[in-house]
Design a protein around this motif. Structure first.
Motif, PDB file in Angstrom:
ATOM      1  N   ILE A  66       0.846  -1.201   0.000  1.00  0.00           N
ATOM      2  CA  ILE A  66       0.000   0.000   0.000  1.00  0.00           C
ATOM      3  C   ILE A  66       0.879   1.247   0.000  1.00  0.00           C
ATOM      4  CG2 ILE A  66      -1.702   1.317   1.329  1.00  0.00           C
ATOM      5  CD1 ILE A  66      -2.771  -1.393   2.352  1.00  0.00           C
ATOM      6  N   GLU A  67       1.900   1.255   0.854  1.00  0.00           N
ATOM      7  CA  GLU A  67       2.769   2.429   0.948  1.00  0.00           C
ATOM      8  C   GLU A  67       3.487   2.683  -0.383  1.00  0.00           C
ATOM      9  OE1 GLU A  67       3.114   4.647   3.308  1.00  0.00           O
ATOM     10  OE2 GLU A  67       1.549   3.648   4.457  1.00  0.00           O
ATOM     11  N   ILE A  68       3.819   1.606  -1.114  1.00  0.00           N
ATOM     12  CA  ILE A  68       4.452   1.783  -2.424  1.00  0.00           C
ATOM     13  C   ILE A  68       3.503   2.490  -3.384  1.00  0.00           C
ATOM     14  CG2 ILE A  68       5.337   0.557  -4.458  1.00  0.00           C
ATOM     15  CD1 ILE A  68       6.385  -1.589  -2.563  1.00  0.00           C
ATOM     16  N   ILE A  69       2.237   2.036  -3.394  1.00  0.00           N
ATOM     17  CA  ILE A  69       1.275   2.576  -4.359  1.00  0.00           C
ATOM     18  C   ILE A  69       0.946   4.033  -4.062  1.00  0.00           C
ATOM     19  CG2 ILE A  69      -1.082   2.335  -5.241  1.00  0.00           C
ATOM     20  CD1 ILE A  69      -0.808  -0.678  -4.790  1.00  0.00           C
ATOM     21  N   ILE A  70       0.824   4.405  -2.767  1.00  0.00           N
ATOM     22  CA  ILE A  70       0.414   5.786  -2.425  1.00  0.00           C
ATOM     23  C   ILE A  70       1.615   6.634  -2.034  1.00  0.00           C
ATOM     24  CG2 ILE A  70      -1.857   4.960  -1.696  1.00  0.00           C
ATOM     25  CD1 ILE A  70      -0.950   5.401   1.213  1.00  0.00           C
ATOM     26  N   SER A  71       2.806   6.236  -2.485  1.00  0.00           N
ATOM     27  CA  SER A  71       4.005   6.975  -2.093  1.00  0.00           C
ATOM     28  C   SER A  71       4.087   8.297  -2.854  1.00  0.00           C
ATOM     29  CB  SER A  71       5.256   6.142  -2.371  1.00  0.00           C
ATOM     30  OG  SER A  71       5.523   6.120  -3.746  1.00  0.00           O
ATOM     31  N   ASP A  72       5.052   9.105  -2.460  1.00  0.00           N
ATOM     32  CA  ASP A  72       5.258  10.405  -3.105  1.00  0.00           C
ATOM     33  C   ASP A  72       6.257  10.300  -4.263  1.00  0.00           C
ATOM     34  OD1 ASP A  72       7.494   9.862  -1.681  1.00  0.00           O
ATOM     35  OD2 ASP A  72       7.612  11.791  -0.629  1.00  0.00           O
ATOM     36  N   GLU A  73       6.485   9.088  -4.800  1.00  0.00           N
ATOM     37  CA  GLU A  73       7.378   8.883  -5.928  1.00  0.00           C
ATOM     38  C   GLU A  73       6.602   8.320  -7.119  1.00  0.00           C
ATOM     39  OE1 GLU A  73      10.455   6.263  -4.787  1.00  0.00           O
ATOM     40  OE2 GLU A  73      11.390   7.641  -3.345  1.00  0.00           O
ATOM     41  N   THR A  74       7.104   8.614  -8.316  1.00  0.00           N
ATOM     42  CA  THR A  74       6.516   8.044  -9.527  1.00  0.00           C
ATOM     43  C   THR A  74       6.869   6.559  -9.613  1.00  0.00           C
ATOM     44  OG1 THR A  74       6.683  10.157 -10.695  1.00  0.00           O
ATOM     45  CG2 THR A  74       6.441   8.175 -12.052  1.00  0.00           C
ATOM     46  N   HIS A  75       5.889   5.735  -9.946  1.00  0.00           N
ATOM     47  CA  HIS A  75       6.116   4.310 -10.136  1.00  0.00           C
ATOM     48  C   HIS A  75       5.602   3.892 -11.516  1.00  0.00           C
ATOM     49  CE1 HIS A  75       6.855   4.285  -5.805  1.00  0.00           C
ATOM     50  NE2 HIS A  75       7.414   3.094  -5.972  1.00  0.00           N
ATOM     51  N   TYR A  76       6.112   2.731 -11.977  1.00  0.00           N
ATOM     52  CA  TYR A  76       5.729   2.205 -13.272  1.00  0.00           C
ATOM     53  C   TYR A  76       5.271   0.757 -13.079  1.00  0.00           C
ATOM     54  CZ  TYR A  76       8.370   6.280 -14.747  1.00  0.00           C
ATOM     55  OH  TYR A  76       8.819   7.553 -14.908  1.00  0.00           O
ATOM     56  N   ILE A  77       4.257   0.370 -13.851  1.00  0.00           N
ATOM     57  CA  ILE A  77       3.622  -0.942 -13.660  1.00  0.00           C
ATOM     58  C   ILE A  77       3.576  -1.663 -15.006  1.00  0.00           C
ATOM     59  CG2 ILE A  77       1.535  -2.145 -12.919  1.00  0.00           C
ATOM     60  CD1 ILE A  77       0.899   0.254 -11.156  1.00  0.00           C
ATOM     61  N   ARG A  78       3.973  -2.934 -14.980  1.00  0.00           N
ATOM     62  CA  ARG A  78       3.818  -3.802 -16.154  1.00  0.00           C
ATOM     63  C   ARG A  78       3.473  -5.211 -15.677  1.00  0.00           C
ATOM     64  NH1 ARG A  78       8.902  -2.859 -20.317  1.00  0.00           N
ATOM     65  NH2 ARG A  78       9.239  -0.634 -19.889  1.00  0.00           N
ATOM     66  N   PRO A  79       2.730  -5.951 -16.465  1.00  0.00           N
ATOM     67  CA  PRO A  79       2.535  -7.366 -16.138  1.00  0.00           C
ATOM     68  C   PRO A  79       3.688  -8.207 -16.675  1.00  0.00           C
ATOM     69  CG  PRO A  79       1.202  -6.777 -18.036  1.00  0.00           C
ATOM     70  CD  PRO A  79       1.886  -5.512 -17.581  1.00  0.00           C
ATOM     71  N   ARG A  80       4.053  -9.232 -15.938  1.00  0.00           N
ATOM     72  CA  ARG A  80       4.985 -10.243 -16.439  1.00  0.00           C
ATOM     73  C   ARG A  80       4.168 -11.507 -16.677  1.00  0.00           C
ATOM     74  NH1 ARG A  80      10.102 -11.038 -12.995  1.00  0.00           N
ATOM     75  NH2 ARG A  80       8.609 -11.784 -11.433  1.00  0.00           N
ATOM     76  N   ILE A  81       4.159 -11.980 -17.926  1.00  0.00           N
ATOM     77  CA  ILE A  81       3.272 -13.070 -18.332  1.00  0.00           C
ATOM     78  C   ILE A  81       4.103 -14.318 -18.575  1.00  0.00           C
ATOM     79  CG2 ILE A  81       1.579 -13.812 -20.045  1.00  0.00           C
ATOM     80  CD1 ILE A  81       1.106 -10.781 -20.576  1.00  0.00           C
ATOM     81  N   HIS A  82       3.694 -15.395 -17.950  1.00  0.00           N
ATOM     82  CA  HIS A  82       4.385 -16.683 -18.116  1.00  0.00           C
ATOM     83  C   HIS A  82       3.405 -17.675 -18.709  1.00  0.00           C
ATOM     84  CE1 HIS A  82       6.955 -20.129 -17.308  1.00  0.00           C
ATOM     85  NE2 HIS A  82       5.876 -20.745 -16.870  1.00  0.00           N
ATOM     86  N   PHE A  83       3.807 -18.314 -19.831  1.00  0.00           N
ATOM     87  CA  PHE A  83       3.024 -19.376 -20.437  1.00  0.00           C
ATOM     88  C   PHE A  83       3.669 -20.714 -20.104  1.00  0.00           C
ATOM     89  CE2 PHE A  83       1.796 -16.170 -23.880  1.00  0.00           C
ATOM     90  CZ  PHE A  83       0.562 -15.915 -23.285  1.00  0.00           C
ATOM     91  N   ASN A  84       2.844 -21.658 -19.692  1.00  0.00           N
ATOM     92  CA  ASN A  84       3.330 -23.012 -19.459  1.00  0.00           C
ATOM     93  C   ASN A  84       3.545 -23.710 -20.804  1.00  0.00           C
ATOM     94  OD1 ASN A  84       3.096 -22.650 -16.672  1.00  0.00           O
ATOM     95  ND2 ASN A  84       0.953 -23.314 -16.691  1.00  0.00           N
ATOM     96  N   GLY A  85       4.536 -24.581 -20.855  1.00  0.00           N
ATOM     97  CA  GLY A  85       4.788 -25.323 -22.075  1.00  0.00           C
ATOM     98  C   GLY A  85       3.625 -26.257 -22.402  1.00  0.00           C
ATOM     99  N   THR A  86       3.523 -26.620 -23.672  1.00  0.00           N
ATOM    100  CA  THR A  86       2.455 -27.519 -24.115  1.00  0.00           C
ATOM    101  C   THR A  86       3.058 -28.807 -24.634  1.00  0.00           C
ATOM    102  OG1 THR A  86       2.457 -26.613 -26.354  1.00  0.00           O
ATOM    103  CG2 THR A  86       1.022 -25.551 -24.751  1.00  0.00           C
ATOM    104  N   GLU A  87       2.408 -29.910 -24.331  1.00  0.00           N
ATOM    105  CA  GLU A  87       2.846 -31.191 -24.876  1.00  0.00           C
ATOM    106  C   GLU A  87       2.318 -31.391 -26.293  1.00  0.00           C
ATOM    107  OE1 GLU A  87       1.781 -34.328 -22.263  1.00  0.00           O
ATOM    108  OE2 GLU A  87       3.016 -33.601 -20.589  1.00  0.00           O
ATOM    109  N   ASP A  88       1.154 -30.800 -26.560  1.00  0.00           N
ATOM    110  CA  ASP A  88       0.538 -30.939 -27.878  1.00  0.00           C
ATOM    111  C   ASP A  88       0.737 -29.660 -28.678  1.00  0.00           C
ATOM    112  OD1 ASP A  88      -0.805 -33.588 -27.470  1.00  0.00           O
ATOM    113  OD2 ASP A  88      -1.802 -32.461 -25.877  1.00  0.00           O
TER     114      ASP A  88
END
Length: 737
Positions: free
Chosen positions: A666-688
């Motif tokens: 919470i303190e990170i999100i409402i801090s007095d500094e600029t922040h940047y947000i991105r998703p990190r997406i992981h795909f599981n391998g497929t057998e087929d």
């Protein structure tokens, strides 16, 4: 009336509990701040410049590359090769300049009387020592390397160099209160031969001596020794009086300056040069040919002529071997001694010689001349001297090959044509964790040659730091006839192993041959030509893969007043996530927040301009290093879609998740500094192998949701705070408890 009075009296005589204070309603607000809204449509991969195509109606994506095959044509009179070509090269010794850099050796040494006598100087008053006996003051040798004898160009071994300009100088300063005798400073080669020396028989106390020697013409071996010796004359039995506040000493300075090297002398190594002169372009294919006889000795047919001029200041032996012309005793060889300033020229007829490569099974497409130059020893010596000043001289060689006329060409009736290479480049990157189920190379060939043509095709993929991947295939081009002047042949080759290495480029090449066992009608200027296609449907098997989108959501800093109100009125906070997964893949999403707009996939794979120090990433900027702190706000499992029998997405996966977060996040999100947000997406391998469609998409939406006590959050505010509160109120929904 009496009854009424009685009731009034009864009422006044009763007692009542006081009313409780009325319960005031408590209001809560939900404040939702957007964090991310990321859409990843696979349709955006469509890029015709990179060979990626898509169709929204059929929900398909595929690679497609296409082009034309070069035309292969039969030409007239394959018994004559109009070479009429020149082969030329020049040999100089410019590389010697790299070994002629100036050399500077400087040595300085100081000897204090205090150190020799074991006393502390200077002292505040006059100091008297016992008599100092005559004794050696210094006797030492110091080695120095001048050059690496095994690394000088054109030499197998260098014995010595000769100086063109240089100086050896020494300075001896005597402040020892005693004379110095027999001061010898000697520079010598490692074999003991003396190069230069300075000798001072006597240097009285308080005096300085210096000398210098010209080194021009001196020989230096690869390493030298500077030897220094001196004798302290002593006090002849008298005590030594050391004046107050003095620190008697003597110093030695030795300087060796090599400004210019005149030459190197030693055992030279043969200089071998291979020159391959391409033959003029021709559609003839020759593995071996026997040249015919030119009875008129024509100067423009079957003749090789040469001219060699030596303007270098050295004598040499030159051997030229022509590895395409063979007589009974082997390849044609020319051997000539060329003294400085001489010219050698001559010619040789090639009648009845055999034209072929060293490997007689390969195509002759160039004339290979191997030249071996041996520098001859100096007169009366076993070693050679190469000067560094060549005065612009060089060894100039020129060769002319006239038209070659054959009486026989071996293999003519088993004619072969090299298929010009087809380069397929600009293959999209980013599929290193993917295997495609099928990659089809389709060839469409049109033949007007009345001969069956066999194709031996090679498809090879190249990728930096990996071994090439090769696929070979044998196909047949059907022969034309008078009834069917042009015949089409279609071929299809699965090249998935090459494409799945994600090559930087692919090359298709090979050979077309007309077999001798087939009845053929060869006609001048008849040809075959064609086109090709590479089609790759997005049906793939993937390994585990992780990626981070290139764009960030920016979270602006929060002012102190608003942050304080949020902290005081906060009841609960959570990350609200909604994910729609229209990919035929499972995995997870991690929402990352960073103090800097940089999100490396792994800490050990940082981009240029970043470094990893003590478990922290730093951005290198003009104003210093900036710490990059990255935290994970929340992790959400990708909702798995429902797939049909063809492994297409039938129903997208959907998930809504509310994740309570702790005070640190919470303190990170409402801090007095600029922040940047991105998703990190992981795909599981497929057998087929799964089907990736044009309309497949992943959408990730996250909100930061806070439950707040309204009185604390939206209580009385000063006029200057009202604007900020009004802004926040736009995101607020109020409910009563």
């Amino acid at each position: 009336m009496l009854v009424i009075l009685s009731l009034i009296w009864w009422s006044l005589s009763c007692t009542y509990d006081p009313f409780q204070a009325p319960e005031m309603p408590v209001f809560y607000q939900t404040l939702n701040l957007p964090l991310t809204d990321v859409s990843l449509p696979l349709g955006d991969l469509q890029d015709s410049t990179n060979g990626i195509f898509g169709d929204s109606l059929s929900d398909s994506l595929y690679f497609k590359f296409e082009g034309f095959l070069d035309t292969v044509t039969l030409t007239e009179d394959i018994f004559v090769i109009p070479t009429a070509t020149n082969v030329a090269f020049q040999q100089d010794f410019g590389s010697m300049e790299d070994a002629s850099d100036p050399v500077e050796i400087s040595f300085y040494q100081k000897f204090r009387l205090a150190t020799l006598a074991g006393i502390s100087l200077p002292q505040t008053s006059e100091y008297t020592t016992p008599a100092v006996p005559r004794a050696p003051l210094i006797d030492q040798e110091m080695p120095y390397q001048i050059f690496d004898k095994d690394e000088i160009p054109y030499f197998e071994r260098v014995d010595y160099l000769t100086i063109g300009d240089g100086e050896f100088s020494t300075i001896v300063e005597n402040e020892m209160l005693m004379d110095l005798d027999s001061v010898m400073i000697r520079m010598k080669n490692k074999d003991g031969s003396i190069i230069a020396e300075s000798f001072y028989e006597n240097i009285p106390a308080g005096e300085t001596r210096s000398s210098s020697s010209d080194l021009q013409g001196k020989h230096f071996q690869d390493s030298i020794i500077v030897a220094i010796s001196a004798i302290l004359a002593g006090t002849d039995g008298a005590p030594l009086v050391i004046p107050a506040n003095t620190d008697p000493y003597m110093s030695l300075t030795v300087n060796v300056s090599i400004n210019e090297i005149e030459s190197f002398t030693g055992k030279p190594e043969p200089i071998e040069t291979r020159t391959a002169q391409k033959l003029p372009e021709s559609n003839n294919t020759i593995f071996k040919g026997i040249l015919g006889e030119t009875h008129t000795l024509s100067p423009d047919t079957n003749l090789i002529s040469w001219r060699i001029e030596n303007t270098l200041p050295i004598n040499m032996n030159m051997e030229l071997v022509f590895y395409n012309f063979y007589g009974e005793s082997g390849p044609l060889t020319i051997d000539a001694i060329l003294n400085t300033g001489e010219v050698s020229q001559g010619s040789d007829r090639l009648d009845l010689d055999t034209l072929r490569n060293i490997d007689p099974t390969t195509i002759v497409d160039s004339i290979l001349v191997v030249t071996t130059i041996t520098i001859l020893p100096d007169d009366g010596d076993t070693v050679s001297t190469i000067p560094l000043d060549f005065g612009g001289g060089m060894l100039d060689f020129s060769l002319n090959i006239a038209i070659m006329k054959f009486k026989e060409i071996v293999g003519f009736f088993n004619e072969s044509f090299a298929i010009p290479p087809i380069a397929i480049s600009d293959i999209p990157a980013g599929f290193g964790d993917v295997n495609f189920g099928e990659v089809l190379l389709k060839l469409h060939l049109y033949n007007e040659i009345q001969a069956q043509t066999n194709l031996e095709l090679n498809i090879i993929g190249y990728k930096e730091n990996q071994a090439p991947e090769l696929i070979s295939a044998n196909e047949t081009i059907y022969k034309a006839s008078d009834a069917e002047l042009v015949v089409r042949s279609d071929m299809e080759i699965d090249i998935a192993p090459v494409f799945n290495m994600v090559p930087d480029s692919m090359m298709v090449f090979g050979e077309a041959s007309i077999p001798a066992n087939d009845t053929s009608r060869l006609q001048v200027n008849k040809s075959f030509w064609g086109s090709y296609e590479v089609i790759v449907p997005f049906v793939m098997q993937i390994n585990d893969m992780t990626f981070i989108p290139v764009s960030s959501s920016k979270l602006a800093p929060m002012d102190a007043e608003t942050r304080q109100r949020l902290q005081n009125g906060l009841i609960e906070a959570a990350i609200i996530s909604e994910i729609t997964n229209d990919f035929p893949l499972s995995g997870r999403v991690e929402v990352l927040i960073s103090t800097y707009d940089y999100f490396p996939l792994y800490a050990d794979s940082l981009d240029s301009g970043y470094q990893f120090i003590n478990d922290t990433i730093f951005a290198i900027t003009d104003t210093g290093n900036i710490a990059v702190i990255i935290d994970t706000l929340v992790t959400i499992e990708l909702p798995e879609p429902v797939l049909d029998l063809n492994w297409r997405v039938r129903t997208p996966g959907y998930v809504y998740q509310s994740s309570v977060i702790d005070s640190t996040k919470i303190e990170i999100i409402i801090s007095d500094e600029t922040h940047y947000i991105r998703p990190r997406i992981h795909f599981n391998g497929t057998e087929d192998f799964v089907y990736i469609g044009y309309n497949d998409i992943i959408r990730i939406v996250t909100l930061f949701s806070m439950t707040l006590e309204a009185g604390t959050m939206f209580g009385p505010v000063s006029p200057e705070d009202s604007t900020e509160i009004d802004t926040l109120a736009k995101h607020v929904s109020i409910y009563r408890k």
